[in-house]
Design a protein around this motif. Structure first.
Motif, PDB file in Angstrom:
ATOM      1  N   UNK A   1       0.762  -1.323   0.167  1.00 53.22           N
ATOM      2  CA  UNK A   1      -0.078   0.045  -0.098  1.00 53.22           C
ATOM      3  C   UNK A   1       0.968   1.262  -0.077  1.00 53.22           C
ATOM      4  N   UNK A   2       1.835   1.279   0.765  1.00 51.50           N
ATOM      5  CA  UNK A   2       2.724   2.501   0.907  1.00 51.50           C
ATOM      6  C   UNK A   2       3.436   2.572  -0.697  1.00 51.50           C
ATOM      7  N   UNK A   3       3.431   1.747  -1.589  1.00 55.08           N
ATOM      8  CA  UNK A   3       3.892   2.174  -2.718  1.00 55.08           C
ATOM      9  C   UNK A   3       2.906   2.857  -3.756  1.00 55.08           C
ATOM     10  N   UNK A   4       1.467   3.066  -3.199  1.00 55.81           N
ATOM     11  CA  UNK A   4       0.439   3.763  -3.939  1.00 55.81           C
ATOM     12  C   UNK A   4       0.490   5.201  -3.444  1.00 55.81           C
ATOM     13  N   UNK A   5       1.296   5.589  -2.320  1.00 53.90           N
ATOM     14  CA  UNK A   5       0.915   6.719  -1.741  1.00 53.90           C
ATOM     15  C   UNK A   5       0.034   6.948  -0.669  1.00 53.90           C
ATOM     16  N   UNK A   6      -0.513   5.857  -0.448  1.00 52.89           N
ATOM     17  CA  UNK A   6      -1.644   5.856   0.712  1.00 52.89           C
ATOM     18  C   UNK A   6      -1.030   5.602   2.059  1.00 52.89           C
ATOM     19  N   UNK A   7      -0.389   6.862   2.759  1.00 51.02           N
ATOM     20  CA  UNK A   7       0.442   6.785   3.798  1.00 51.02           C
ATOM     21  C   UNK A   7      -0.326   6.327   5.130  1.00 51.02           C
ATOM     22  N   UNK A   8      -1.634   6.818   4.980  1.00 48.73           N
ATOM     23  CA  UNK A   8      -2.850   6.449   6.349  1.00 48.73           C
ATOM     24  C   UNK A   8      -2.985   4.945   6.258  1.00 48.73           C
ATOM     25  N   UNK A   9      -2.970   4.426   5.325  1.00 47.89           N
ATOM     26  CA  UNK A   9      -3.607   3.024   5.205  1.00 47.89           C
ATOM     27  C   UNK A   9      -2.266   2.083   5.455  1.00 47.89           C
ATOM     28  N   UNK A  10      -1.137   2.459   4.916  1.00 49.02           N
ATOM     29  CA  UNK A  10      -0.028   1.883   5.265  1.00 49.02           C
ATOM     30  C   UNK A  10       0.303   1.787   6.733  1.00 49.02           C
ATOM     31  N   UNK A  11       0.214   3.083   7.476  1.00 46.39           N
ATOM     32  CA  UNK A  11       0.207   3.268   8.698  1.00 46.39           C
ATOM     33  C   UNK A  11      -0.626   2.500   9.585  1.00 46.39           C
ATOM     34  N   UNK A  12      -1.976   2.451   9.218  1.00 44.88           N
ATOM     35  CA  UNK A  12      -2.854   1.663   9.835  1.00 44.88           C
ATOM     36  C   UNK A  12      -2.557   0.172  10.167  1.00 44.88           C
ATOM     37  N   UNK A  13      -2.011  -0.304   9.071  1.00 34.39           N
ATOM     38  CA  UNK A  13      -1.641  -1.704   8.742  1.00 34.39           C
ATOM     39  C   UNK A  13      -0.454  -1.945   9.579  1.00 34.39           C
ATOM     40  N   UNK A  14       0.520  -1.072   9.531  1.00 27.82           N
ATOM     41  CA  UNK A  14       1.600  -1.350  10.528  1.00 27.82           C
ATOM     42  C   UNK A  14       1.391  -1.204  11.919  1.00 27.82           C
ATOM     43  N   UNK A  15       0.259  -0.298  12.293  1.00 34.77           N
ATOM     44  CA  UNK A  15       0.035  -0.130  13.706  1.00 34.77           C
ATOM     45  C   UNK A  15      -0.512  -1.610  14.162  1.00 34.77           C
ATOM     46  N   UNK A  16      -1.329  -2.297  13.469  1.00 40.16           N
ATOM     47  CA  UNK A  16      -1.969  -3.439  13.845  1.00 40.16           C
ATOM     48  C   UNK A  16      -0.849  -4.530  13.682  1.00 40.16           C
ATOM     49  N   UNK A  17       0.211  -4.523  12.780  1.00 42.12           N
ATOM     50  CA  UNK A  17       1.136  -5.494  12.698  1.00 42.12           C
ATOM     51  C   UNK A  17       2.015  -5.452  14.007  1.00 42.12           C
ATOM     52  N   UNK A  18       2.286  -3.994  14.377  1.00 37.98           N
ATOM     53  CA  UNK A  18       3.308  -3.930  15.515  1.00 37.98           C
ATOM     54  C   UNK A  18       2.353  -4.431  16.875  1.00 37.98           C
ATOM     55  N   UNK A  19       0.967  -4.085  16.832  1.00 37.31           N
ATOM     56  CA  UNK A  19       0.222  -4.835  17.956  1.00 37.31           C
ATOM     57  C   UNK A  19       0.303  -6.160  18.001  1.00 37.31           C
ATOM     58  N   UNK A  20       0.001  -6.817  17.088  1.00 38.93           N
ATOM     59  CA  UNK A  20       0.212  -8.339  16.909  1.00 38.93           C
ATOM     60  C   UNK A  20       1.617  -8.738  17.362  1.00 38.93           C
ATOM     61  N   UNK A  21       2.740  -8.206  16.751  1.00 40.07           N
ATOM     62  CA  UNK A  21       3.996  -8.698  17.023  1.00 40.07           C
ATOM     63  C   UNK A  21       4.054  -8.504  18.830  1.00 40.07           C
ATOM     64  N   UNK A  22       3.864  -7.345  19.213  1.00 37.54           N
ATOM     65  CA  UNK A  22       3.813  -7.255  20.528  1.00 37.54           C
ATOM     66  C   UNK A  22       3.255  -8.139  21.236  1.00 37.54           C
ATOM     67  N   UNK A  23       1.955  -8.679  20.954  1.00 34.17           N
ATOM     68  CA  UNK A  23       1.121  -9.431  21.844  1.00 34.17           C
ATOM     69  C   UNK A  23       1.612 -10.713  21.867  1.00 34.17           C
ATOM     70  N   UNK A  24       2.308 -11.251  20.489  1.00 35.37           N
ATOM     71  CA  UNK A  24       2.847 -12.363  20.419  1.00 35.37           C
ATOM     72  C   UNK A  24       4.065 -12.666  21.226  1.00 35.37           C
ATOM     73  N   UNK A  25       4.895 -11.340  21.363  1.00 36.79           N
ATOM     74  CA  UNK A  25       5.970 -11.589  22.308  1.00 36.79           C
ATOM     75  C   UNK A  25       5.612 -11.909  23.676  1.00 36.79           C
ATOM     76  N   UNK A  26       4.807 -11.243  24.197  1.00 38.62           N
ATOM     77  CA  UNK A  26       4.361 -11.172  25.527  1.00 38.62           C
ATOM     78  C   UNK A  26       3.695 -12.897  25.838  1.00 38.62           C
ATOM     79  N   UNK A  27       2.817 -13.218  24.795  1.00 34.34           N
ATOM     80  CA  UNK A  27       2.574 -14.887  24.989  1.00 34.34           C
ATOM     81  C   UNK A  27       3.517 -15.632  25.133  1.00 34.34           C
ATOM     82  N   UNK A  28       4.463 -15.471  24.191  1.00 34.55           N
ATOM     83  CA  UNK A  28       5.609 -16.377  24.135  1.00 34.55           C
ATOM     84  C   UNK A  28       6.398 -16.009  25.574  1.00 34.55           C
ATOM     85  N   UNK A  29       6.752 -15.168  26.049  1.00 36.24           N
ATOM     86  CA  UNK A  29       7.384 -14.769  27.188  1.00 36.24           C
ATOM     87  C   UNK A  29       6.751 -15.294  28.556  1.00 36.24           C
TER      88      UNK A  29
END
Length: 137
Positions: free
Chosen positions: A24-52
């Motif tokens: 999406x970032x390649x299309x110039x839609x920064x807001x949608x790219x950031x929204x997806x990154x926000x949720x990706x980061x949330x999933x990543x942080x929660x995954x690490x908490x579960x593992x630890x």
């Protein structure tokens, strides 16, 4: 209702959303790219908490979108913490006044609020830093 998911599902979704954000970032839609990154980061942080914590699924976690809180629970390295500290909030683009807290950025992007370009870029970089840390932890 809060959906409970396991470590593998969170890892897969983190990777899928990061990949979609790149596309999406390649299309110039920064807001949608950031929204997806926000949720990706949330999933990543929660995954690490579960593992630890040795948990099977997210039922053992408080339902939250607060990335700073999740990062604090993980005790991230100072360099990552510094990124989060610099990103307290994003200013709204003029003529709108005010700002959006890190925990609420997903709403700003989801609903189309216009953010200050420099702040949005900082948020984008911080989210990528969080995702990279999750992948390497």
């Amino acid at each position: 209702m809060v959906l409970q998911v396991g470590i593998r599902a969170l890892q897969q979704r983190r990777d899928q959303m990061r990949g979609s954000a790149d596309a999406v970032a390649g299309t110039g839609d920064a807001a949608t790219a950031c929204l997806l990154l926000f949720y990706a980061a949330e999933c990543g942080l929660k995954e690490r908490l579960l593992a630890r914590r040795g948990l099977r699924d997210s039922s053992g976690l408080e339902p939250t979108h607060d990335l700073r809180k999740l990062a604090k629970e993980l005790g991230l390295p100072r360099t990552i913490g510094a990124c989060l500290n610099r990103l307290q909030s994003c200013r709204l683009h003029p003529p709108t006044r005010g700002s959006v807290a890190l925990a609420d950025l997903h709403q700003a992007w989801r609903y189309g609020a216009k953010l200050d370009a420099a702040d949005e870029k900082e948020a984008h970089e911080t989210l990528r830093t969080l995702i990279t840390w999750c992948e390497q932890d």
